[in-house]
Scaffold this motif. Structure first.
Motif, PDB file in Angstrom:
ATOM      1  N   VAL A 171     -65.301 -22.352 -19.613  1.00 33.68           N
ATOM      2  CA  VAL A 171     -64.658 -23.636 -19.882  1.00 33.68           C
ATOM      3  C   VAL A 171     -64.326 -24.344 -18.574  1.00 33.68           C
ATOM      4  O   VAL A 171     -64.048 -23.703 -17.558  1.00 33.68           O
ATOM      5  CB  VAL A 171     -63.361 -23.445 -20.711  1.00 33.68           C
ATOM      6  N   PRO A 172     -64.332 -25.696 -18.574  1.00 30.44           N
ATOM      7  CA  PRO A 172     -63.881 -26.445 -17.399  1.00 30.44           C
ATOM      8  C   PRO A 172     -62.413 -26.163 -17.125  1.00 30.44           C
ATOM      9  O   PRO A 172     -61.616 -25.963 -18.045  1.00 30.44           O
ATOM     10  CB  PRO A 172     -64.104 -27.906 -17.807  1.00 30.44           C
ATOM     11  N   ASP A 173     -62.052 -26.154 -15.826  1.00 33.98           N
ATOM     12  CA  ASP A 173     -60.678 -25.802 -15.479  1.00 33.98           C
ATOM     13  C   ASP A 173     -60.180 -26.623 -14.291  1.00 33.98           C
ATOM     14  O   ASP A 173     -59.616 -26.091 -13.332  1.00 33.98           O
ATOM     15  CB  ASP A 173     -60.584 -24.300 -15.175  1.00 33.98           C
ATOM     16  N   GLY A 174     -60.401 -27.944 -14.356  1.00 29.85           N
ATOM     17  CA  GLY A 174     -59.866 -28.848 -13.347  1.00 29.85           C
ATOM     18  C   GLY A 174     -60.666 -28.896 -12.063  1.00 29.85           C
ATOM     19  O   GLY A 174     -61.828 -28.494 -12.016  1.00 29.85           O
ATOM     20  N   GLU A 175     -60.030 -29.402 -11.008  1.00 26.68           N
ATOM     21  CA  GLU A 175     -60.621 -29.491  -9.675  1.00 26.68           C
ATOM     22  C   GLU A 175     -59.631 -28.930  -8.663  1.00 26.68           C
ATOM     23  O   GLU A 175     -58.428 -29.101  -8.802  1.00 26.68           O
ATOM     24  CB  GLU A 175     -60.957 -30.940  -9.315  1.00 26.68           C
ATOM     25  N   SER A 181     -64.560 -25.699   1.664  1.00 23.96           N
ATOM     26  CA  SER A 181     -65.660 -26.517   1.167  1.00 23.96           C
ATOM     27  C   SER A 181     -65.234 -27.791   0.464  1.00 23.96           C
ATOM     28  O   SER A 181     -66.059 -28.490  -0.103  1.00 23.96           O
ATOM     29  CB  SER A 181     -66.521 -25.686   0.205  1.00 23.96           C
ATOM     30  N   GLY A 182     -63.937 -28.109   0.456  1.00 20.63           N
ATOM     31  CA  GLY A 182     -63.497 -29.347  -0.152  1.00 20.63           C
ATOM     32  C   GLY A 182     -63.136 -29.189  -1.618  1.00 20.63           C
ATOM     33  O   GLY A 182     -63.262 -28.118  -2.214  1.00 20.63           O
ATOM     34  N   ILE A 183     -62.664 -30.270  -2.213  1.00 18.74           N
ATOM     35  CA  ILE A 183     -62.243 -30.256  -3.608  1.00 18.74           C
ATOM     36  C   ILE A 183     -63.471 -30.316  -4.515  1.00 18.74           C
ATOM     37  O   ILE A 183     -64.319 -31.198  -4.368  1.00 18.74           O
ATOM     38  CB  ILE A 183     -61.293 -31.422  -3.902  1.00 18.74           C
ATOM     39  N   LYS A 184     -63.552 -29.381  -5.456  1.00 19.17           N
ATOM     40  CA  LYS A 184     -64.705 -29.255  -6.341  1.00 19.17           C
ATOM     41  C   LYS A 184     -64.244 -29.033  -7.773  1.00 19.17           C
ATOM     42  O   LYS A 184     -63.156 -28.487  -8.018  1.00 19.17           O
ATOM     43  CB  LYS A 184     -65.586 -28.070  -5.922  1.00 19.17           C
ATOM     44  N   PRO A 185     -65.063 -29.403  -8.763  1.00 20.75           N
ATOM     45  CA  PRO A 185     -64.768 -29.033 -10.153  1.00 20.75           C
ATOM     46  C   PRO A 185     -64.862 -27.525 -10.310  1.00 20.75           C
ATOM     47  O   PRO A 185     -65.637 -26.854  -9.625  1.00 20.75           O
ATOM     48  CB  PRO A 185     -65.843 -29.764 -10.953  1.00 20.75           C
ATOM     49  N   ILE A 186     -64.080 -26.981 -11.234  1.00 17.31           N
ATOM     50  CA  ILE A 186     -63.983 -25.535 -11.420  1.00 17.31           C
ATOM     51  C   ILE A 186     -64.313 -25.171 -12.868  1.00 17.31           C
ATOM     52  O   ILE A 186     -63.900 -25.858 -13.807  1.00 17.31           O
ATOM     53  CB  ILE A 186     -62.566 -25.033 -11.081  1.00 17.31           C
ATOM     54  N   LEU A 187     -65.068 -24.077 -13.029  1.00 19.81           N
ATOM     55  CA  LEU A 187     -65.277 -23.462 -14.334  1.00 19.81           C
ATOM     56  C   LEU A 187     -64.497 -22.150 -14.387  1.00 19.81           C
ATOM     57  O   LEU A 187     -64.408 -21.431 -13.391  1.00 19.81           O
ATOM     58  CB  LEU A 187     -66.765 -23.177 -14.574  1.00 19.81           C
ATOM     59  N   LYS A 188     -63.958 -21.849 -15.562  1.00 26.98           N
ATOM     60  CA  LYS A 188     -63.249 -20.593 -15.775  1.00 26.98           C
ATOM     61  C   LYS A 188     -64.080 -19.712 -16.687  1.00 26.98           C
ATOM     62  O   LYS A 188     -64.357 -20.074 -17.831  1.00 26.98           O
ATOM     63  CB  LYS A 188     -61.881 -20.858 -16.395  1.00 26.98           C
ATOM     64  N   ILE A 189     -64.492 -18.547 -16.170  1.00 25.37           N
ATOM     65  CA  ILE A 189     -65.319 -17.608 -16.916  1.00 25.37           C
ATOM     66  C   ILE A 189     -64.482 -16.380 -17.244  1.00 25.37           C
ATOM     67  O   ILE A 189     -63.914 -15.744 -16.348  1.00 25.37           O
ATOM     68  CB  ILE A 189     -66.560 -17.205 -16.111  1.00 25.37           C
ATOM     69  N   ALA A 201     -80.454 -10.890 -12.059  1.00 24.30           N
ATOM     70  CA  ALA A 201     -80.858 -12.168 -11.483  1.00 24.30           C
ATOM     71  C   ALA A 201     -79.618 -12.996 -11.155  1.00 24.30           C
ATOM     72  O   ALA A 201     -78.546 -12.800 -11.743  1.00 24.30           O
ATOM     73  CB  ALA A 201     -81.759 -12.929 -12.448  1.00 24.30           C
ATOM     74  N   TRP A 202     -79.781 -13.928 -10.221  1.00 24.41           N
ATOM     75  CA  TRP A 202     -78.677 -14.802  -9.853  1.00 24.41           C
ATOM     76  C   TRP A 202     -78.722 -16.052 -10.715  1.00 24.41           C
ATOM     77  O   TRP A 202     -79.697 -16.788 -10.720  1.00 24.41           O
ATOM     78  CB  TRP A 202     -78.746 -15.157  -8.379  1.00 24.41           C
ATOM     79  N   VAL A 203     -77.647 -16.282 -11.467  1.00 27.05           N
ATOM     80  CA  VAL A 203     -77.567 -17.391 -12.415  1.00 27.05           C
ATOM     81  C   VAL A 203     -76.353 -18.248 -12.083  1.00 27.05           C
ATOM     82  O   VAL A 203     -75.255 -17.715 -11.843  1.00 27.05           O
ATOM     83  CB  VAL A 203     -77.470 -16.882 -13.873  1.00 27.05           C
ATOM     84  N   LYS A 204     -76.516 -19.559 -12.077  1.00 28.77           N
ATOM     85  CA  LYS A 204     -75.392 -20.444 -11.780  1.00 28.77           C
ATOM     86  C   LYS A 204     -74.375 -20.400 -12.913  1.00 28.77           C
ATOM     87  O   LYS A 204     -74.730 -20.283 -14.084  1.00 28.77           O
ATOM     88  CB  LYS A 204     -75.893 -21.869 -11.568  1.00 28.77           C
ATOM     89  N   ALA A 205     -73.109 -20.545 -12.542  1.00 24.72           N
ATOM     90  CA  ALA A 205     -72.023 -20.484 -13.520  1.00 24.72           C
ATOM     91  C   ALA A 205     -72.216 -21.497 -14.641  1.00 24.72           C
ATOM     92  O   ALA A 205     -71.955 -21.210 -15.807  1.00 24.72           O
ATOM     93  CB  ALA A 205     -70.684 -20.702 -12.817  1.00 24.72           C
ATOM     94  N   LYS A 206     -72.697 -22.684 -14.286  1.00 27.03           N
ATOM     95  CA  LYS A 206     -72.850 -23.737 -15.300  1.00 27.03           C
ATOM     96  C   LYS A 206     -73.949 -23.409 -16.310  1.00 27.03           C
ATOM     97  O   LYS A 206     -74.005 -24.022 -17.389  1.00 27.03           O
ATOM     98  CB  LYS A 206     -73.155 -25.074 -14.628  1.00 27.03           C
TER      99      LYS A 206
END
Length: 408
Positions: A231-235, A158-166, A187-192
Motif C-alpha cells: 500500500v502507498p504510505d506517504g512521502e 536521496s531526497g523526498i520520495k513516495p513510499i510503499l509499505k510492504i 529475481a530482483w523485482v521492483k516494489a511497485k
C-alpha cells in the motif's frame, strides 16, 4: 596498455515511453480507466506532459525504467554516486550492523549521519571521523542463500520520495520507494510490481547446507515469505546504501533489498590497464575563482605535458599493481596504487525523473533556467545518456527543455 579520451554509454534494457507518464498521471482522475492510456498515442497528451513538467508534478515521470552500461574513468563515478535518487529507503529503516553473531539494528539515517558527520560521544565530541567509518552489515550470498558480513561501500541521502509499505504474512514490514528492488523467487523485482500472494526473500534461520542439500549447522540465511499487502504510505526523506560485489544487496527490516548502482570490483577481478587521457578538445586551463571560473584551451606545450605525465604515471602505477599481484598480494590491497584515471564500468538504473535531475546538474545547456558547470568528464557521460533518453521519450524530453531543464 590503452589510453582513451572518450567514455562509453549503452542502453542495456528499458521500459520507458511517453505513454508511461500519461497513464500514471491519469490514474488520479480516471482510476482503473487510466489503463486505456497505455496503448494510446501519447502525442494526443502532449499538453498533459507539458503541464506536469511545468508545474513540477514529478511522480508520473517515475513509472519507467532505464538501465545503462557505463565505462568511464573512476573520477566520473566518484561524482556519479551523488545521484542515486531512484532506489531508496526511509530514514527509520533498520539495518543490521556489526558482527554476525553480536550485531545491532541501526536506522539508516543514523548510519548516514555517522558516515558523513563522524560518530559523536556523550559530551558532543567527535570520536571517529567519517573517513574511518565503514561498518559491516549483512549481505546474502546468492549462491548459498546464506547471510554473510560485508563492509558498506557508501551511504547516500536521496531526497523526498513516495513510499510503499510492504507487509508479509509473518509480520515483517518494509517501507521503500516504488522502484526499490526486492529479491523474489531468485529475481530482483521492483516494489511497485509486487502484489499480495507474491513471495519475497526474508531473513531467517536455516540449515547451512539447505541450498546445496548437504546437512549442516543452523545459519542465518533467507526464506520466502508471502506478501500480505502493498500500500502507498506517504512521502519521506530517503536514503540508500551501496554494497560491494559480487552480490550488491543488504538486509533492511529483515527483507533482502538491492542497490541501484553496481560497479565492477577490484576485489574480485584483476583490473585492466585502460586509462583516461584528455583529448585535444578538452579545455585544460581554469581561470577565475571557484563558482565563477571558466575553462579555456591549453596550448600545445600544456597538452604535451598532460599527455606525457599521465601516460608515464599510469605505466608506473600499473607496473606496481602487477608486481604486487605476482607476489601474491590480494587484489583489494594492490589496487590502492591505481589512479582515478583508471577506467571502470558499472550498471546504473534510473527513471526519467531521476535522469532529468542528473542532467540538470551534469550538463551545461543554454536552455537551462539554472546554469550548471559540470566537470567535462561526467558531462560526456550525461550527454550520451541524454541522447539515448531523448529517443525513448521524445515528448517528455521536449517538455524538460521547454521547462528550462528543471527536473519536476
Amino acid at each position: 596498455m590503452e589510453f582513451l579520451s572518450d567514455v562509453t554509454v549503452e542502453l542495456v534494457r528499458h521500459n520507458a515511453a511517453d505513454s508511461d507518464v500519461v497513464w500514471a498521471a491519469r490514474v488520479s482522475t480516471a482510476g482503473e480507466q487510466s489503463l486505456e492510456a497505455v496503448h494510446q498515442d501519447p502525442e494526443r497528451s502532449r499538453g498533459l506532459i507539458n503541464y506536469l513538467m511545468r508545474d513540477r508534478h514529478g511522480s508520473p515521470f517515475e513509472h519507467n525504467s532505464m538501465t545503462f552500461f557505463i565505462s568511464a574513468p573512476i573520477l566520473v563515478f566518484r561524482e556519479f554516486h551523488r545521484h542515486r535518487v531512484g532506489w531508496c529507503l526511509p530514514g527509520d529503516a533498520l539495518i543490521p550492523v556489526g558482527p554476525l553473531t553480536n550485531g545491532v539494528n541501526k536506522k539508516i539515517k543514523d548510519i548516514y549521519a555517522d558516515w558523513h558527520e563522524g560518530v559523536h560521544d556523550s559530551v558532543g565530541g567527535v570520536r571517529e571521523l567519517p573517513s574511518r567509518r565503514h561498518p559491516t552489515t549483512r549481505t546474502v550470498n546468492l549462491d548459498t542463500g546464506l547471510i554473510e558480513s560485508a563492509r558498506i561501500a557508501d551511504v547516500f541521502r536521496s531526497g523526498i520520495k513516495p513510499i510503499l509499505k510492504i507487509t508479509t504474512v509473518h509480520g515483517k514490514v518494509l517501507r521503500c520507494s516504488p522502484d526499490h528492488a526486492l529479491l523474489s523467487r531468485g529475481a530482483w523485482v521492483k516494489a511497485k510490481d509486487l502484489a499480495p500472494a507474491d513471495l519475497i526473500s526474508a531473513q531467517a534461520t536455516v540449515p547451512a547446507g539447505e541450498s546445496t542439500g548437504v546437512p549442516g549447522p543452523l545459519r542465518e540465511g533467507v526464506r520466502d515469505e508471502e506478501i500480505l499487502s502493498v500500500v502507498p504510505d506517504g512521502e519521506e526523506e530517503t536514503y540508500d546504501i551501496s554494497m560491494p560485489g559480487p552480490w550488491h544487496n543488504f538486509i533492511a527490516d529483515g527483507i533482502v533489498v538491492h542497490n541501484s548502482y553496481n560497479e565492477e570490483s577490484g576485489r574480485y577481478r584483476e583490473l585492466q590497464p585502460v586509462f583516461y587521457v584528455p583529448g585535444r578538445e578538452r579545455r585544460l586551463v581554469q581561470q577565475g575563482k571557484p563558482g565563477k571560473y571558466t575553462f579555456v584551451e591549453g596550448d600545445d606545450e600544456q597538452y604535451k605535458l598532460v599527455t606525457e605525465a599521465m601516460e608515464d604515471s599510469y605505466r608506473r602505477s600499473y607496473e606496481a599493481y602487477q608486481e604486487m599481484l605476482k607476489a601474491g598480494i590480494a587484489r583489494e590491497v594492490a589496487r590502492a596504487v591505481l589512479p582515478v584515471g583508471l577506467f571502470s564500468s558499472m550498471y546504473a538504473t534510473c527513471n526519467a525523473r531521476s535522469l532529468m535531475h542528473f542532467l540538470s546538474l551534469r550538463t551545461k545547456d543554454e536552455r537551462a533556467t539554472v546554469p550548471s558547470f559540470p566537470q567535462r568528464e561526467i558531462e560526456m557521460v550525461a550527454e550520451k545518456m541524454e541522447a539515448i533518453w531523448a529517443g525513448l521519450m521524445p515528448l517528455t524530453y521536449a517538455a524538460f527543455n521547454a521547462a528550462g531543464r528543471v527536473a519536476p
